[in-house]
Design a protein around this motif. Sequence first.
Motif, PDB file in Angstrom:
ATOM      1  N   ASP A 133      -0.914  -3.142   2.660  1.00 39.24           N
ATOM      2  CA  ASP A 133      -1.921  -2.714   1.310  1.00 39.24           C
ATOM      3  C   ASP A 133      -2.439  -2.407   0.851  1.00 39.24           C
ATOM      4  O   ASP A 133      -3.632  -1.963   1.976  1.00 39.24           O
ATOM      5  CB  ASP A 133      -1.977  -4.684   1.331  1.00 39.24           C
ATOM      6  N   ASP A 134      -2.946  -2.182  -0.364  1.00 36.54           N
ATOM      7  CA  ASP A 134      -4.560  -1.895  -0.999  1.00 36.54           C
ATOM      8  C   ASP A 134      -4.889  -0.458  -0.297  1.00 36.54           C
ATOM      9  O   ASP A 134      -6.147   0.018  -0.039  1.00 36.54           O
ATOM     10  CB  ASP A 134      -5.787  -1.854  -0.982  1.00 36.54           C
ATOM     11  N   LYS A 167       1.461   0.248   0.738  1.00 32.26           N
ATOM     12  CA  LYS A 167       0.993  -0.297  -0.443  1.00 32.26           C
ATOM     13  C   LYS A 167       0.438   0.780  -1.273  1.00 32.26           C
ATOM     14  O   LYS A 167      -1.391   0.849  -0.989  1.00 32.26           O
ATOM     15  CB  LYS A 167       0.870  -1.097  -1.112  1.00 32.26           C
ATOM     16  N   GLU A 214       1.972   0.108  -6.512  1.00 29.49           N
ATOM     17  CA  GLU A 214       1.343  -1.364  -7.276  1.00 29.49           C
ATOM     18  C   GLU A 214       0.624  -1.134  -8.597  1.00 29.49           C
ATOM     19  O   GLU A 214      -0.574  -0.128  -9.059  1.00 29.49           O
ATOM     20  CB  GLU A 214       0.872  -1.925  -5.943  1.00 29.49           C
TER      21      GLU A 214
HETATM   22 MG    MG Z   1      -1.833  -4.710  -3.110  1.00 27.37          MG
END
Ligand code: MG
Length: 288
Positions: free
Chosen positions: A176-177, A197, A233
Amino acid sequence: RAKESGRGCYRRFEPEMERRLRVRQSLEADLRGALGRGEFELHYQPIVSLTTPPEVCFEALLRWRRPGRDLVPPGSFISVLEETGLIAPVGAWALRTACADAAGWPASVRVAVNVSPAQFRSGTLVAEVEAALAESRLPAARLDLEITEAAILTDDAAILATLHRLRASGIRVALDDFGTGYSSLSYLRHFPLDKLKIDRSFVVGLDSSHASASIVRAIVTLARSLGLVSIAEGVETPEQLHHLRRLGCDEIQGHLFAAPRPNEEVPAMLRRIHEYTLLETWIHLSRP
Ligand code: MG
Ligand code: C2E
Ligand code: MG
Ligand code: MG
């Protein structure tokens, strides 16, 4: 600035510091009982693949129905859960609830659950995941876990073993991120992952900033060459969607499709995605 305004300023700021401390203490006190009182909820936001037909996954996002307030998003309390150790029971609850909700969705639809670094490194994650899957009867192949770089910051055998055990059962792991952490990138060689992501901060500047566009292109290319799925995202506009499609990004998440909504609205979101993607396909095909 404090220095410039002289000695008096400390006294002026003191009430503000006290106020903050009280706010933080009442937040912590309220959080301690929140799980027992059933005040946490999961909302779901679709992640849609740019394929025909699209594949859909819903990311579970924590919300706190704090009495007497508006629904509280996690930005203001996740760090307190982490500092107090409350993230362990809340994280386990989120896993069980997300798997149970997803078991009621169409069989082609997946669920993604965020796992905090502490939870990932606790040594009990694999057992918690197995329990959540067994209880809900959700197939492991329909579960994604989203971890951050902080979870895999150190390159130790226990982390590698956890990742291998999760993936061996059919679970997919997303980072993530991506691009906002300590990225030495060397961990991409050691750790088995499935998805990257791309952080919203890069997507926001996609159409206005050459640098953002270059970074997104680089991440998409990196993901592809490592055999990982790329996910953007925070996609809010059709222009961003077209840009990402042109760059070869695999999957899209953002308010353009839907904001996070309660489980009851998952069927309606699925219908809207279907309509939207049919329209998109039509626009795509009708281009000269
Ligand atoms: Mg994220
Ligand atoms: P994240 O995992 O990166 O989740 C994406 C965040 O971006 C979500 O914020 C989502 O609502 C927001 N978002 C998605 N699309 C858009 C868009 O088009 N525009 C804008 N402005 N925002 C968009 P949210 O729900 O406030 O969650 C914030 C963070 O809290 C998450 O970031 C995640 O790191 C953490 N979090 C959420 N739920 C959990 C949980 O159950 N466990 C743990 N450990 N962390 C969680
Ligand atoms: Mg996430
Ligand atoms: Mg993010």
